[in-house]
Design an enzyme around this catalytic site. Structure first.
Site, PDB file in Angstrom:
ATOM      1  N   ASP A   8     -76.940   6.166   7.096  1.00 15.14           N
ATOM      2  CA  ASP A   8     -76.055   6.886   6.352  1.00 15.14           C
ATOM      3  C   ASP A   8     -76.092   6.100   5.006  1.00 15.14           C
ATOM      4  O   ASP A   8     -76.411   4.844   5.031  1.00 15.14           O
ATOM      5  CB  ASP A   8     -74.856   7.156   6.940  1.00 15.14           C
ATOM      6  CG  ASP A   8     -73.963   8.316   6.001  1.00 15.14           C
ATOM      7  OD1 ASP A   8     -74.639   9.040   5.513  1.00 15.14           O
ATOM      8  OD2 ASP A   8     -72.937   8.283   6.146  1.00 15.14           O
ATOM      9  N   ASP A  10     -73.138   7.008   2.262  1.00 23.86           N
ATOM     10  CA  ASP A  10     -71.932   6.650   1.880  1.00 23.86           C
ATOM     11  C   ASP A  10     -71.000   6.278   3.109  1.00 23.86           C
ATOM     12  O   ASP A  10     -70.965   6.810   3.968  1.00 23.86           O
ATOM     13  CB  ASP A  10     -71.201   8.053   1.514  1.00 23.86           C
ATOM     14  CG  ASP A  10     -71.725   8.596  -0.031  1.00 23.86           C
ATOM     15  OD1 ASP A  10     -72.200   7.744  -0.902  1.00 23.86           O
ATOM     16  OD2 ASP A  10     -72.165   9.909  -0.206  1.00 23.86           O
TER      17      ASP A  10
END
Length: 213
Positions: A8, A10
């Site tokens: 991922d 953020d």
């Protein structure tokens, strides 16, 4: 054997949460709506259209597109030259490269944002595959993005490990049939209980052991 690690963006590679919060708050203020810390924590990690409808109610597709575009403009203005990698992230990436593991980004953020962050960190070209909002329109917790990344890398779901910081991302990984490391950068441990391993930092030895590197 783990062949690919799907990151991922953020909350895993970078901590952009404060910039997202500032951008959302400014956007909602411009249309006469408040946006509190609790609203942000509850919606962080969701796609823009879901956040907009959560706060503003029913919107036309044109309204969603206009507001989402404005939010991302505000966000990019705020992060330009200000982002730093989460501790341990770059070292882990380098080790994965040294050990021949395949690496990809799977993010709910627009591709322009992802590219800006990677440029700012000097990580352009490090990730073999980037799956962004426009590539996987269903968004997490749907597994579409992770499955697409695995397909592009030429690996099976069982050969992938996902690194996530949000419950929706953990759920998406498990629905894709992938193992998952949850990092408590933005959520408490109990929120990531569905992950195979939960850590407070990517610097922990347990991460390296789990990945076999």
């Amino acid at each position: 054997m783990t062949k690919a690690i799907l990151w991922d963006l953020d909350g895993v590679l970078v901590d952009t949460a404060p910039f997202h919060f500032q951008a959302w708050r400014k956007l909602f203020r411009s249309v006469g709506k408040g946006f509190a810390d609790a609203d942000f924590r509850r919606t962080f990690g969701l796609r823009n259209d879901a956040i907009l409808r959560d706060i503003l109610g029913e919107l036309t597709p044109a309204e969603v597109e206009r507001l989402a575009q404005r939010k991302e403009e505000l966000y990019r203005d705020k992060i330009e030259g200000r982002v730093t990698a989460i501790p341990g992230a770059v070292d882990l990436l380098r080790r994965l490269q040294q050990r021949g593991r395949r690496i990809a980004i799977v993010s709910s953020a627009p591709g322009e944002n992802v590219r800006l962050v990677l440029r700012s960190l000097g990580l352009e070209g490090v990730f073999e595959v980037v799956v962004a909002e426009e590539d996987a329109p269903k968004g997490k917790p749907d597994p579409q993005g992770f499955l697409l990344a695995a397909e592009k890398l030429g690996v099976t779901a069982g050969e992938c490990v996902v690194i996530e910081d949000a419950p929706g991302g953990v759920e998406a990984a498990k629905r894709a049939g992938m193992r998952c490391i949850g990092v408590t950068t933005s959520r408490p441990r109990e929120a990531l209980a569905g992950a195979d391993l939960v850590v407070d930092s990517l610097e922990e030895g347990a991460v390296y052991s789990f990945l076999g590197i």
